[in-house]
Scaffold this motif. Structure first.
Motif, mmCIF file in Angstrom:
data_model
loop_
_atom_site.group_PDB
_atom_site.id
_atom_site.type_symbol
_atom_site.label_atom_id
_atom_site.label_comp_id
_atom_site.label_asym_id
_atom_site.label_seq_id
_atom_site.Cartn_x
_atom_site.Cartn_y
_atom_site.Cartn_z
ATOM 1 N N PRO A 170 0.917 -1.270 -0.066
ATOM 2 C CA PRO A 170 0.049 -0.082 0.015
ATOM 3 C C PRO A 170 0.909 1.235 0.182
ATOM 4 C CG PRO A 170 -0.056 -0.934 2.281
ATOM 5 C CD PRO A 170 0.908 -2.026 1.370
ATOM 6 N N ASN A 171 0.319 2.366 0.028
ATOM 7 C CA ASN A 171 0.968 3.663 0.202
ATOM 8 C C ASN A 171 1.596 4.073 -1.268
ATOM 9 O OD1 ASN A 171 1.848 5.879 1.100
ATOM 10 N ND2 ASN A 171 3.684 4.825 2.348
ATOM 11 N N THR A 172 0.959 3.705 -2.327
ATOM 12 C CA THR A 172 1.447 4.027 -3.703
ATOM 13 C C THR A 172 0.707 4.757 -4.512
ATOM 14 O OG1 THR A 172 2.444 2.947 -5.490
ATOM 15 C CG2 THR A 172 0.751 1.913 -4.499
ATOM 16 N N ALA A 173 1.421 5.428 -5.676
ATOM 17 C CA ALA A 173 0.726 6.151 -6.639
ATOM 18 C C ALA A 173 0.288 5.402 -7.896
ATOM 19 C CB ALA A 173 1.451 7.155 -7.385
ATOM 20 N N GLY A 174 0.611 3.740 -7.594
ATOM 21 C CA GLY A 174 0.264 2.810 -8.677
ATOM 22 C C GLY A 174 1.456 2.702 -9.614
ATOM 23 N N HIS A 175 0.866 2.098 -10.853
ATOM 24 C CA HIS A 175 1.726 1.863 -11.923
ATOM 25 C C HIS A 175 1.111 2.302 -13.198
ATOM 26 C CE1 HIS A 175 -0.218 -1.730 -12.067
ATOM 27 N NE2 HIS A 175 0.256 -2.500 -13.075
ATOM 28 N N ILE A 176 1.736 2.389 -14.229
ATOM 29 C CA ILE A 176 1.484 2.639 -15.590
ATOM 30 C C ILE A 176 2.373 2.141 -16.662
ATOM 31 C CG2 ILE A 176 0.289 4.987 -14.856
ATOM 32 C CD1 ILE A 176 2.674 6.243 -16.589
ATOM 33 N N ILE A 177 1.518 1.463 -17.526
ATOM 34 C CA ILE A 177 2.286 0.736 -18.517
ATOM 35 C C ILE A 177 1.724 1.271 -19.849
ATOM 36 C CG2 ILE A 177 3.477 -1.457 -19.601
ATOM 37 C CD1 ILE A 177 2.491 -2.854 -16.862
ATOM 38 N N PRO A 178 2.282 2.095 -20.616
ATOM 39 C CA PRO A 178 1.705 2.893 -21.621
ATOM 40 C C PRO A 178 1.512 1.982 -22.825
ATOM 41 C CG PRO A 178 3.101 4.596 -20.604
ATOM 42 C CD PRO A 178 3.216 3.256 -19.952
ATOM 43 N N HIS A 179 2.502 1.037 -22.945
ATOM 44 C CA HIS A 179 2.480 0.348 -24.365
ATOM 45 C C HIS A 179 1.389 -0.929 -24.191
ATOM 46 C CE1 HIS A 179 5.759 -1.494 -21.764
ATOM 47 N NE2 HIS A 179 5.220 -2.845 -22.238
ATOM 48 N N ARG A 180 1.039 -0.963 -22.852
ATOM 49 C CA ARG A 180 -0.248 -1.928 -22.758
ATOM 50 C C ARG A 180 -1.731 -0.958 -22.640
ATOM 51 N NH1 ARG A 180 3.158 -5.486 -19.376
ATOM 52 N NH2 ARG A 180 4.173 -6.875 -21.112
ATOM 53 N N HIS A 181 -1.475 0.171 -22.804
ATOM 54 C CA HIS A 181 -2.783 1.122 -22.220
ATOM 55 C C HIS A 181 -3.224 0.664 -20.878
ATOM 56 C CE1 HIS A 181 -2.632 2.097 -26.457
ATOM 57 N NE2 HIS A 181 -2.583 0.734 -26.887
ATOM 58 N N LEU A 182 -2.316 0.488 -20.020
ATOM 59 C CA LEU A 182 -2.882 0.289 -18.693
ATOM 60 C C LEU A 182 -2.155 1.324 -17.767
ATOM 61 C CD1 LEU A 182 -3.695 -1.695 -16.231
ATOM 62 C CD2 LEU A 182 -1.406 -2.701 -16.357
ATOM 63 N N PHE A 183 -3.024 2.007 -17.261
ATOM 64 C CA PHE A 183 -2.745 3.277 -16.477
ATOM 65 C C PHE A 183 -3.660 3.275 -14.965
ATOM 66 C CE2 PHE A 183 -2.653 4.516 -20.877
ATOM 67 C CZ PHE A 183 -1.497 5.224 -20.701
ATOM 68 N N SER A 184 -2.937 2.229 -14.041
ATOM 69 C CA SER A 184 -3.725 2.159 -13.011
ATOM 70 C C SER A 184 -2.878 3.048 -11.794
ATOM 71 C CB SER A 184 -3.381 0.396 -12.469
ATOM 72 O OG SER A 184 -2.270 0.311 -12.161
ATOM 73 N N SER A 185 -3.463 4.081 -11.705
ATOM 74 C CA SER A 185 -3.101 5.297 -11.011
ATOM 75 C C SER A 185 -4.135 6.201 -10.694
ATOM 76 C CB SER A 185 -1.889 5.851 -11.317
ATOM 77 O OG SER A 185 -1.394 7.112 -10.605
ATOM 78 N N PHE A 186 -4.132 7.183 -9.859
ATOM 79 C CA PHE A 186 -4.980 8.161 -9.526
ATOM 80 C C PHE A 186 -4.207 9.450 -10.048
ATOM 81 C CE2 PHE A 186 -2.462 7.461 -5.793
ATOM 82 C CZ PHE A 186 -2.093 8.752 -5.570
ATOM 83 N N VAL A 187 -3.149 9.443 -10.583
ATOM 84 C CA VAL A 187 -2.663 10.699 -10.742
ATOM 85 C C VAL A 187 -3.267 11.290 -12.179
ATOM 86 C CG1 VAL A 187 -0.251 11.793 -11.418
ATOM 87 C CG2 VAL A 187 -0.527 10.167 -9.778
ATOM 88 N N PRO A 188 -3.759 12.480 -11.967
ATOM 89 C CA PRO A 188 -4.429 13.236 -13.133
ATOM 90 C C PRO A 188 -3.168 13.388 -14.334
ATOM 91 C CG PRO A 188 -5.105 14.419 -11.065
ATOM 92 C CD PRO A 188 -3.807 13.401 -10.913
ATOM 93 N N GLY A 189 -3.514 13.217 -15.474
ATOM 94 C CA GLY A 189 -2.512 13.566 -16.730
ATOM 95 C C GLY A 189 -1.804 12.231 -16.941
ATOM 96 N N PHE A 190 -1.807 11.223 -16.078
ATOM 97 C CA PHE A 190 -0.974 10.127 -16.640
ATOM 98 C C PHE A 190 -1.585 9.035 -17.870
ATOM 99 C CE2 PHE A 190 1.585 7.964 -12.865
ATOM 100 C CZ PHE A 190 2.737 9.064 -13.057
ATOM 101 N N ASP A 191 -2.936 9.380 -17.988
ATOM 102 C CA ASP A 191 -3.238 8.745 -19.228
ATOM 103 C C ASP A 191 -2.814 9.333 -20.625
ATOM 104 O OD1 ASP A 191 -4.711 10.988 -18.377
ATOM 105 O OD2 ASP A 191 -6.445 10.675 -19.870
ATOM 106 N N GLU A 192 -2.146 10.598 -20.567
ATOM 107 C CA GLU A 192 -1.489 11.065 -21.741
ATOM 108 C C GLU A 192 0.042 10.808 -21.746
ATOM 109 O OE1 GLU A 192 -2.682 15.182 -21.943
ATOM 110 O OE2 GLU A 192 -4.826 14.530 -21.742
ATOM 111 N N ILE A 193 0.463 9.869 -20.950
ATOM 112 C CA ILE A 193 1.881 9.669 -20.785
ATOM 113 C C ILE A 193 2.146 8.695 -22.091
ATOM 114 C CG2 ILE A 193 3.819 8.506 -19.788
ATOM 115 C CD1 ILE A 193 2.899 11.266 -18.477
ATOM 116 N N ASP A 194 3.133 8.819 -22.872
ATOM 117 C CA ASP A 194 3.525 7.987 -24.009
ATOM 118 C C ASP A 194 4.412 6.937 -23.803
ATOM 119 O OD1 ASP A 194 2.239 9.735 -25.863
ATOM 120 O OD2 ASP A 194 4.084 10.906 -26.099
#
Lengths: 441, 441
Positions: free
Chosen positions: A126-150
């Motif tokens: 716990p206590n995390t901002a999550g993870h993102i894997i743009p090449h899998r279109h996986l953005f499992s985070s609450f950070v606004p703007g992360f969905d636009e990371i290439d």
């Protein structure tokens, strides 16, 4: 325990999803909606849909592999248990208030850990901002703007979600994406030693950047670094301020020295700042490994070139003599050089600059090519010459750019496409070359 | 000799002006055309006009104060003599091939020097990219794109024109202008000791950044630095590679140590890289001088905060205990802090974050306020709270930003307008705070 469902899920449940902007469960949905497979907003009091996805009452009503837990700390054990019963294989726990908070938080974290073990769930946090894997279109985070990371070629595994987020946006600001950002947080059962082998196996990941505050798994982390065939760069933080560090990700206090020698012996690079962490990762991801530590420096402006030479000299990097053949070729290209040893300086940009780089790049004494040139509209950068050179030689080329940013960005992108790593200040270019020298065969 | 005509001319002659794009005399005209007063393109074979200005045959036909000499090295003495006879008070000599080239170049430079002395002409160069003073619309340089550089509060005096140009574009890329860039080159009669007092007198200049390779006038340069009331930051380059350095600006080889102690005793800051040179200058230009070296660090994300604390701790910077009053106020604002000593960490951005900064900023034990916060759309940055705080206290505030660049830029600009210096990576923010601590009363 397998990390498969964390790294490559087929479907996602967002537990505690919400329609209310600004709420954690809404921010997480805003990112999760980018996923190509099914996304289930789970909320028993949810009504209708959010971002086009219909609410479901319980995670039991889904076939989710991965659950994003947008719920307060105290209900997390219960939610993880529901996930386990529903066959979820991985969960991201954003909430804080666990081991890092001390007291009851320690018990809460132990509960999560034992339930996760019982159901064989990989928990990020716990206590995390999550993870993102743009090449899998996986953005499992609450950070606004992360969905636009290439997508990019550097993966980041950060003990601090805040550092991971900062690093991701820094790459983005400079025009790069990421091959994945993983905020590890309290590492209940997903620590560096689990994540590193997985990143090493991902063909999209060309370099692994680690931000470490401290971990009890230090020996297996060192083993994982030694075993990785993907280049690894690490920044060790939290050498002082023990209480502050413990209050953060419940890390044990460990001096940098405990990591430094085993990591560098294992082929990893230790960085001293966030920018160094990213720059070292980027150059190792982008360039072939150097055969040796010898730098050939070509500059169109001597002043920045001298600064770079100073920088490399202080770090013990070698400027070999050029061969007789190269010097003859240089004299043919451009009689009356400002300075024709190594560094080779043309004094100003000129049409022959690409040929000068070519001559130095093909010199047998040169393992690493480092260039500095202020951009001039009328000449552009020598992209064609670099295309030929990089096709013919298997040596790393670092190009340090300067000038009006908008004007040079096209040529810069074209050089990056050739596998030429580019940096935009003298010290950053020189640092990148020093990293290549340090990691040479 | 007066530098008046170099720094504040009423009219400009561009000697060797040309209509042909890509030629030095055309590039110089492209920049000079921005000037508010008369601009005279001088060329005996010039026909018609260039950028709307009619060619004149000779500098004798003009009332120019300042001449930009776009002519080859060998004819420069003759041109300077013509300038002298025409009453020109200052000349910029772009050409190379003087002392830095050795041999006949040494004599050529001596000729220029004696003619300049005879006619009392201030010569910038030879072997320089020129100078620009955006707030006077004066762009006396051949560097394409310089006419678009904005006014700013940091002036740069660089021995290497290439370093000056690189620095100017680096400021520009990050959204800042300059209060002047001066490429000194071979310093025939305009050296650091002449330029520093002039910059110190210019009310538009709030900090002076120096790039030094070496000068025979070292004692008077040290005196000028000591005498300056404007903050001075210096980067000493060219410690190694003697031949390369001499081939550049004909500088004597001087170890950094010869500058370091006298400069720092004289109140100046020594930087280790170009980015440090600009960041230190920027924070000293922007912020009031600190009363003491004690830093109050407020973070919304602990991980980057720990990195900054590490950085400052290694440099011996102090985090004082907060007063009892402050801690009570903090507890009122936000019960259950992640960490409420100094550093003060809120664990995440929140509406109360501005009040937390305010409480720490008003603490009597705190001389320098350093903040870290990843931007969140829904909250923005606490600009209103900072407006009140900076109006009430005369302490420097450094705000380290992170997040999606486009989203945060408005709030960042508004903070800069309040005199809050902003930086975009943890190490840069921490470095800026360390500079404020080093230069405190």
């Amino acid at each position: 325990m397998s990390l498969n469902d964390l790294f490559d899920p087929d479907s996602i449940a967002v537990i505690g999803a919400s329609k209310t902007p600004g709420k954690l469960g809404n921010d997480a949905m805003a990112n999760a909606k980018e996923f190509d497979g099914p996304v289930y907003p789970v909320n028993p009091s949810g009504d209708g849909s959010v971002y086009g996805y219909d609410f479901v009452e319980s995670v039991a009503d889904t076939d989710a592999d991965l659950a994003l837990c947008c719920v307060p700390g105290p209900v997390t054990p219960e939610v993880i248990e529901e996930c386990g019963e529903a066959g979820v294989g991985a969960a991201v726990v954003f909430a804080g208030g666990f081991a890092e908070a001390g007291g009851q938080g320690i018990e809460l974290q132990a509960d999560v850990q034992s339930i996760a073990e019982e159901y064989d769930i990989a928990v990020l946090g716990p206590n995390t901002a999550g993870h993102i894997i743009p090449h899998r279109h996986l953005f499992s985070s609450f950070v606004p703007g992360f969905d636009e990371i290439d997508s990019g070629d550097v993966a980041i595994a950060a003990q601090s979600g805040g550092v991971g987020v900062t690093a991701t946006f820094q790459l983005d600001r400079e025009g790069y994406g990421t091959a994945g950002m993983y905020g590890l947080g309290n590492r209940v059962n997903t620590d560096f030693d689990e994540v590193i082998p997985m990143l090493d196996d991902d063909s999209e990941v060309d370099a692994i950047a680690l931000h470490i505050e401290g971990t009890d798994q230090i020996d297996s982390v060192i083993e994982a670094v030694e075993a990785a065939s993907t280049p690894v760069v690490a920044l060790k933080s939290g050498n002082e301020m023990e209480e502050f560090v413990q209050a953060h990700t419940a890390a044990p206090i460990q001096e940098s020295e405990r990591y430094e020698r085993p990591f560098t012996n294992g082929g990893a690079v230790m960085a001293d700042s966030l920018t160094e962490l990213l720059d070292a990762s980027r150059v190792l991801a982008q360039c072939p490994q150097a055969d040796g530590p010898n730098v050939g420096l070509v500059t169109a402006q001597a002043g920045p070139g001298i600064m770079m030479a100073d920088y490399l000299d202080e770090r013990g990097v070698n400027f070999p003599e050029l061969t007789e053949d190269t010097r003859e070729r240089l004299d043919d290209i451009l009689p009356g050089f400002t300075y024709d040893r190594n560094p080779v300086d043309t004094g100003r940009p000129m049409p022959e600059f690409g040929d000068v780089i070519d001559a130095v790049g093909r010199d047998d004494n040169v393992d690493i090519v480092l260039v500095y040139e202020i951009f001039e509209h009328s000449l552009g950068y020598p992209v064609e010459e670099l295309e030929q050179l990089t096709a013919d030689i298997d040596k790393p080329v670092v190009f340090t750019v300067a000038g009006p940013d908008a004007a040079l960005s096209d040529d810069r992108d074209r050089m990056e496409d050739l596998g030429v790593a580019t940096f935009d200040s003298p010290e950053r270019g020189a640092y990148a070359a020093s990293v290549l020298a340090e990691t040479s065969r």
